[in-house]
Design an enzyme around this catalytic site. Structure first.
Site, PDB file in Angstrom:
ATOM      1  N   ASP A   1       9.194   8.370  12.869  1.00 16.16           N
ATOM      2  CA  ASP A   1       7.778   8.034  12.826  1.00 16.16           C
ATOM      3  C   ASP A   1       7.041   9.083  11.978  1.00 16.16           C
ATOM      4  O   ASP A   1       7.585  10.137  11.634  1.00 16.16           O
ATOM      5  CB  ASP A   1       7.191   7.923  14.243  1.00 16.16           C
TER       6      ASP A   1
ATOM      7  N   GLU B   1      -3.636   4.065  17.887  1.00 17.73           N
ATOM      8  CA  GLU B   1      -2.947   5.150  18.599  1.00 17.73           C
ATOM      9  C   GLU B   1      -3.843   6.382  18.729  1.00 17.73           C
ATOM     10  O   GLU B   1      -4.683   6.626  17.899  1.00 17.73           O
ATOM     11  CB  GLU B   1      -1.658   5.513  17.864  1.00 17.73           C
TER      12      GLU B   1
HETATM   13  C1  BGC Z   1       2.787   4.971  14.113  1.00 17.30           C
HETATM   14  C2  BGC Z   1       3.794   3.941  13.666  1.00 17.30           C
HETATM   15  C3  BGC Z   1       3.557   3.542  12.228  1.00 17.30           C
HETATM   16  C4  BGC Z   1       3.531   4.784  11.352  1.00 17.30           C
HETATM   17  C5  BGC Z   1       3.301   4.485   9.892  1.00 17.30           C
HETATM   18  C6  BGC Z   1       2.651   6.103  13.119  1.00 17.30           C
HETATM   19  O1  BGC Z   1       1.600   6.947  13.429  1.00 17.30           O
HETATM   20  O2  BGC Z   1       3.179   5.477  15.371  1.00 17.30           O
HETATM   21  O3  BGC Z   1       3.753   2.827  14.503  1.00 17.30           O
HETATM   22  O4  BGC Z   1       4.536   2.653  11.809  1.00 17.30           O
HETATM   23  O5  BGC Z   1       2.507   5.650  11.805  1.00 17.30           O
HETATM   24  O6  BGC Z   1       1.977   4.161   9.643  1.00 17.30           O
END
Ligand code: BGC
Length: 611
Positions: free
Chosen positions: A307, A502
């Site tokens: 990630d 998030e």
């Molecule tokens: C997220 C992922 C995402 C990645 C790329 C991360 O912060 O947890 O779900 O795919 O960023 O944008």
């Protein structure tokens, strides 16, 4: 908004383990390309191999020449990492520009370019925005989820881009988590079924389908199973995101691992290890999870992509992070900015024997397998987007499927007869912050990383949809604050959560905000039937909002096609959605999940009325 780089303190406790149960293995979908992969691998220098394992975010690329010089195997646009102007053409040009540079390398290995097309090609203005997974979970319709993923793949491919970080197969167990909407359900079995459908849809019958993209099942493992109070800190309080899944291996398998199996069997080419910890140790550095369970036991033959800057959160300095994650089984690293440092340190670590050469070869072989399986080395492969796909991008045909998904995703929680509304009513009043707002309907991971309010992309708002649905004799009036409904046949109140993703989305009380309560109270004061439509990324503790409404509809994050909401409100389609999450009575009940020993929710898992 630019995506921020985030570093968190890391706890280190020992992960506990129990003997694994026998599991199905992969189907040689990717190992069948080993002959070609090995032949290419044999020609590669260590620098070329490390390059394949490196994925910078284009936003942090210091020079386009670096694509050639460092021989990146991949690049990404993370949340908010857009071309200068956010148009279809600019996205396509960006992809084609970078891919052309990858082909300037000695071995001319094409790159995989990744985006978060998690509910449609949702970074690109004009793409169809489908309901977030929580809404799709309520449809219980795997065939529809597969169709949506097919369309998403086609819209992504229209811009040339060939990889999406989807589907998310978290089974969010605590609704306070800000990523709850990325999961289809709290029930891992439903997640497993819909996740595999999405994987099949994205990758097509087989990866050589010209409209397929490479899927990435995420986040392995335990992203939705963390304990409140162990995650990232906000306002002095530790919340859930990137927290610790504190449970036995048996429990982790039940809640967070087993749902990967149908996607692996469906041929998922990539999997993203998670930010979260399992019993104090970060998944990105867990040999047990990545190699022991995923690769050896479950027979996953594709490759693992870390990630966004996730390895940085492992204990120790950056070199130790690199060593730990790659030795744990990470195959490609989403850097996203410090790619030069990564390459220098990774080379050093291999030369010093800290990372065995066999591990590097295994990682690169896995990456190349996927590239061969996807046809990137085939004679007919083109580094350009297929111009024939452009016409279908954001097309009416695609919007029609999204509209169907919206109407199937709505869950009717209460109805005293106020619904369906009559198209022959004299006047319908439509009010609230979500009544005329595509941004609010779409939520996070839409145009911006965290999403945003307003007319952020094309589509139909709920207000516009209601106007288009009623008969000629019906007046549709509107206000922002709930006032003005006096004398109307009914008032439709659209309230709920403002966009988030998030980290920012973690919430401690799941309550409606005071402004929304005021809107609803204003509407109620008019003394006409109140139909409340709740836009939210999760179940909420809505206080007396349900009692105070004559009808109450959970609309989740429906995306760009508000017509699907009007289809149900006016009875053109009966509500069929069923809760894929348990609806709590109070915040004290959270976390609450179907199957709990004591279970007394406001609405149980599976609840949903119809007319
Ligand atoms: C997220 C992922 C995402 C990645 C790329 C991360 O912060 O947890 O779900 O795919 O960023 O944008």
């Amino acid at each position: 908004m630019k995506k921020v780089l985030f570093a968190a303190a890391v706890l280190t406790l020992a992960a506990c383990s129990s003997p694994p149960a026998p599991r199905p293995t992969g189907q040689a979908l990717f190992t069948s390309f080993d002959e070609q992969a090995n032949a290419l691998l044999a020609e590669m220098t260590l620098e070329e191999k490390i390059g394949q394992m490196t994925q910078p975010d284009q936003e942090f690329l210091k020079s386009d020449d670096h694509i050639r010089d460092y021989m990146f195997g991949s690049m990404l646009s993370g949340g908010g990492s857009d071309p200068d102007t956010n148009t279809f053409a600019a996205w396509r040009d960006l992809y084609e520009r970078y891919q052309a540079r990858a082909l300037e390398t000695r071995l001319k290995i094409p790159m995989l370019y990744g985006v978060d097309a998690v509910h449609g090609h949702s970074n690109v203005i004009g793409a169809v925005v489908f309901p977030h997974n929580i809404g799709l979970g309520a449809t219980r319709n795997a065939a529809l989820v597969e169709e949506i993923a097919r369309i998403t793949a086609k819209e992504v491919k229209a811009t040339g881009i060939n990889w999406t970080f989807a589907p998310c197969v978290a089974a969010p167990r605590d609704d306070r988590w800000g990523r709850t909407y990325e999961g289809f359900s709290e029930d891992p079995a439903l997640v497993a079924e819909l996740g595999a459908a999405a994987t099949r849809g994205l990758q097509g019958a087989d990866l050589t389908d010209p409209n397929a993209v490479v899927a990435c099942v995420k986040h392995f493992a335990g992203d939705g199973a963390t304990t409140f109070g162990t995650g990232i800190a906000r306002d002095g309080q530790m919340l859930l995101d990137r927290g610790d899944a504190q449970m036995s291996e048996e429990e982790l398998r039940r809640l967070a691992i087993d749902q990967y199996i149908p996607s692996i069997l469906a041929g998922a080419a990539t999997i993203m290890p998670s930010y979260n910890m399992w019993n104090g140790a970060r998944a990105s550095g867990s040999h047990r999870l990545l190699t022991g369970i995923l690769k050896e036991e479950l027979g996953f033959e594709g490759f693992l992509i870390s990630d966004f800057a996730a390895i940085d959160e492992l204990p120790g300095d950056y070199k130790q992070d690199i060593v730990e994650s790659i030795n744990a089984g990470m195959d490609m690293v989403m850097i996203p900015n410090r790619y030069e440092e990564f390459i220098t340190l990774a080379l050093e670590a291999v030369n010093e024997g800290l990372i065995p050469m066999e591990r590097i070869d295994d990682a690169v072989r896995r990456i190349l397998r996927v590239k061969f399986a996807y046809g990137l080395f085939d004679e007919g492969w083109s580094p350009k987007a297929d111009p024939a796909l452009e016409a279908s991008f954001g097309s009416a045909e695609h919007r029609e499927v999204a509209r169907r998904a919206v109407r199937e995703s709505l869950v009717l929680l209460k109805n005293d007869g106020a619904l369906p509304l009559a198209k022959t009513a004299k006047r319908i009043h439509v009010t609230g912050p979500g009544a005329d707002d595509i941004g609010m309907m779409s939520g996070g991971w839409t145009i911006d990383w965290q999403g945003k309010m307003g007319a952020i992309t094309e589509g139909t708002t709920i207000l516009e949809a209601i106007r288009a649905t009623v008969g000629e004799g019906t007046e549709v009036t509107t206000s922002a604050d709930g006032t003005g409904a006096e004398g109307a046949d009914a008032v439709v109140v659209v309230i709920g959560e403002r966009p988030y993703a998030e980290m920012n989305g973690d919430d401690t009380d799941l309550a409606l905000d005071a402004g929304d309560v005021a809107v609803l109270n204003n509407a109620r004061a008019a003394g006409v039937p109140v139909v409340t439509v709740l836009i939210s990324g999760r179940v909420m503790v809505v206080g007396d909002a349900i009692d105070g409404s004559n009808a109450f509809v959970a609309a989740w994050l429906p995306g760009s096609e508000g017509q699907g909401v009007a289809d149900v409100l006016f009875g053109d389609h009966k509500p069929t959605g069923k809760l894929s999450f348990t609806w709590p009575r109070s915040i004290e009940q959270v976390p609450i999940n179907v199957g709990d020993a004591t279970y007394d929710p406001l609405f149980p898992f599976g609840f949903g009325l119809t007319y």
